[in-house]
Write a protein that holds these residues in place. Structure first.
Motif: not given
Lengths: 164, 521
Positions: B462-478
């Protein structure tokens, strides 16, 4: 992950090589070749600076029983001056001041020197009283020192200087 | 942003280990690796103790029997005991170098550094007493050297060294050293370790299993290739000539041949004090600590769970609100990471009830309202077909270097400060994609920022990102500040993926499913 195993192996190899090497190397030479060590170490309290005074029976009678004693001494003690000569040359020397607020403690002497192995004539002399001129303890001894031998010179008031 | 040379050296080393080990990178697990080596030392030490004879005459003979007659068991245990101890020192030194190079010893983190420095000496003295127990020429050398150092202190009055030379040594000496090595020093060490991690939360003392197995196998291989052996038996009538010193533990003793004991004490104490005051050289201006706003806090305790430095505690509600708990921040412990802001479900930019967005716990220098304003401004400035908003952190790559028409970077304290609802907010308000660029993976400056962020995105924390948000539009790159190429490559790849998504033109291309629409408050 499996493709990385050779690299990981290389890293472990480097790290453990460093660990293995520095756990015993490089070797350290503590004593040069063909040398021996002479250590002069003893604990001794110098004599009182002022001679002890004999307490007369009359004076003792005035004192409570638990405080009666045959002599009365000032607390301050003499410094201990000691010198060790090897083959006529001064090798080790010190003047140790008695520790303590009133200068009444015993001194601890620890001196060491590295000398060539072989036959040597040692002369040692010590003064532990400001009331004595010159040295009140002396000792001479010839010693055949082997390479790496540790010659320990101790002192006690009964036997004087003892070579061990 | 130009990094310090020492940091660049460290980051280069870290790059190599990332390439070799991935998430097992030993540089990310130096503390836990040290713990692991101590476990090896403990187990092997217990085994050795079963066969060790703690007496002047018996010690050396018993160690020799273990080394040669039972080389396949006790001999290997002895080698493991030695090499694991040496490896532990190596890890501790690397651990110190890393924390120093990455500037993780300043500010509220002074405590772990300050309490860690004495730990190094505790480990070293534990190793020294271990070497005494073998009672060979090396033990004699360090015993006399140690006595010499002790004699120079005003509490011993110069009589300890003489005890070794005048034949007064007895088995009681071994009882003392055994007590110190087997009980006194390890107990003190455990106590000091507890102090060392006292101001950290979620402390992990176990390295990844693969790394532990690899390290153990490597130690075992070294033990077989180069078994630990003794010098000649101790003989107090002879001076040790050549010594195979363990330089990890015994490096101070050769100095006694050149310097007085007093000078060595001054050097040792001087280095120790210098290391201990490093967190204040120079003093770091501390940012304002997190502040709790009870009007917006329902006492869910998520910030308490997420705080990496144990700066947040929970107590009974004091404001009469119908909630059981409230949280309290200890400013002295707060590292000003802002992770608690990302933890708070009130940090929701969709809230419209207030003129100014307020949350349950906030950072005075960069309040969540300002983050929303910055986000709005960034979104308004984006031009082009594919608009990308990048949230970065102060300690990783500087994301403002990515700014161009269609890309804007916003720098927060930590990637863990980004509330997941802000990602959805950015997508709804015009961004085609959101990139989170925190520190290198598994190496958050504030310990858990990128880890918590990834778990929130995956719906695991928590707090989670809602499941309906398109994960393809999010990227994580450290990435660290020297990782420009890595970040830019990831961003370009992300941009191409977003173009592909946009070209499909079907519902799959929606940023957030309409079925999940509605107020978030």
């Amino acid at each position: 992950m499996y493709k990385r195993y050779p690299l990981q192996f290389l890293n472990y190899l480097i790290f453990m090589s460093l660990v293995g090497y520095f756990s015993t190397a490089p070797a350290y030479r503590h004593l040069p070749e063909g040398q021996a060590m002479v250590v002069l170490a003893f604990s001794h309290a110098g004599q009182h600076v002022e001679p002890c005074r004999i307490v007369s029976p009359e004076e003792q009678a005035k004192l409570p029983p638990n405080m009666r004693r045959p002599t009365e001494c000032a607390r301050a003690r003499s410094p201990v001056k000691v010198e060790l000569l090897m083959d006529g040359q001064s090798l080790l020397s010190t003047v140790a001041q008695p520790p303590g607020l009133f200068g009444d403690g015993g001194v601890d002497v620890f001196l060491d020197a590295i000398v060539p192995a072989g036959k040597h004539r040692f002369s040692i002399r010590m003064n532990d009283s400001v009331r004595v001129k010159g040295y009140n303890y002396t000792h001479e001894q010839t010693v055949q020192l082997e390479p790496a031998q540790l010659l320990f010179i101790d002192f006690n008031t009964e036997d004087g200087f003892v070579f061990k | 942003m130009q990094s310090a040379p020492i940091k660049r050296v460290y980051l280069t080393l870290e790059n190599w280990f990332n390439y070799s080990f991935g998430s097992w990178n030993p540089l990310y697990h130096l503390g836990t690796l040290t713990f692991f080596f101590f476990w090896v030392v403990l187990v092997s030490g217990i085994y050795l103790f079963l066969f060790f004879h703690g007496s002047l005459d018996g010690a050396y003979a018993s160690v020799e029997r273990m080394t040669h007659e039972q080389w396949y068991a006790a001999g290997i245990m002895r080698s493991l005991h030695r090499y694991a101890s040496d490896a532990a020192i190596g890890c501790i030194l690397l651990h110190m170098f890393r924390e120093f190079a990455l500037d993780r010893h300043h500010g509220a983190r002074w405590y772990s550094w300050f309490t860690g420095v004495p730990l190094l000496w505790m480990v070293v003295t534990l190793g020294i007493t271990g070497y005494w127990l073998v009672w060979d020429m090396l033990a004699q050398y360090i015993a006399i050297g140690s006595a010499h150092l002790m004699d120079s202190l005003p509490i011993f009055f110069g009589s300890m060294t003489r005890n070794f030379l005048d034949g007064a040594l007895s088995d009681r000496f071994f009882i003392l050293i055994e007590f110190l090595h087997l009980l006194g020093q390890p107990m003190l060490l455990v106590f000091a370790l507890w102090f060392h991690v006292r101001r950290l939360s979620n402390v992990n003392i176990n390295p990844p299993r693969g790394l532990a197995i690899g390290s153990l196998l490597a130690l075992l291989a070294l033990s077989i290739v180069k078994p630990a052996t003794s010098h000649a038996p101790a003989d107090l009538t002879v001076v040790p000539e050549v010594l195979n010193l363990d330089w990890f533990y015994l490096n101070i003793y050769p100095l006694l041949d050149y310097w007085s004991a007093g000078q060595i004490w001054m050097l040792t104490i001087g280095i120790t004090l210098l290391l201990m005051i490093l967190p204040w050289l120079p003093p770091k201006k501390a940012g304002a600590a997190a502040v709790v706003d009870l009007d917006n806090c329902d006492g869910c305790k998520q910030c308490f769970e997420d705080c990496p430095f144990d700066a947040i505690s929970v107590q009974a509600r004091t404001d009469g609100a119908p909630h059981e708990h409230e949280v309290v921040v200890d400013p002295a412990l707060c590292a000003v990471c802002g992770i608690c802001v990302g933890s708070c479900h009130s940090s929701n930019p969709f809230r419209k009830a207030q003129k100014e967005l307020r949350t349950g716990i906030d950072m005075p220098q960069l309040p969540v309202n300002k983050v929303r304003t910055m986000t709005d401004s960034a979104l308004a400035a984006l031009r082009g077909d594919v608009k990308i908003l990048v949230y970065g952190c102060e300690h990783g790559f500087d994301v403002t270097r990515l700014n161009r028409n269609d890309t804007v970077g916003l720098t927060l304290f930590c990637s863990g400060m980004v509330p997941p609802s802000f990602i959805e907010y950015a997508l709804r308000k015009g961004a085609d994609g959101v990139m989170i660029a925190g520190c290198r993976h598994a190496d958050c400056y504030f310990r858990f920022g990128n880890r918590w962020m990834e778990k929130r995105l995956k719906g695991e924390r928590d707090p989670v990102l809602r499941t309906k948000v398109d994960r393809r539009r999010i990227t994580v790159q450290g990435g660290a500040e020297t990782d420009r190429n890595i970040i830019e490559q990831a961003l370009n790849k992300f941009r191409e993926e977003l173009i592909t998504i946009g070209e499909t033109g079907d519902n799959a291309g929606r940023k957030v499913s309409k079925a999940e629409g509605g107020s978030h408050v």
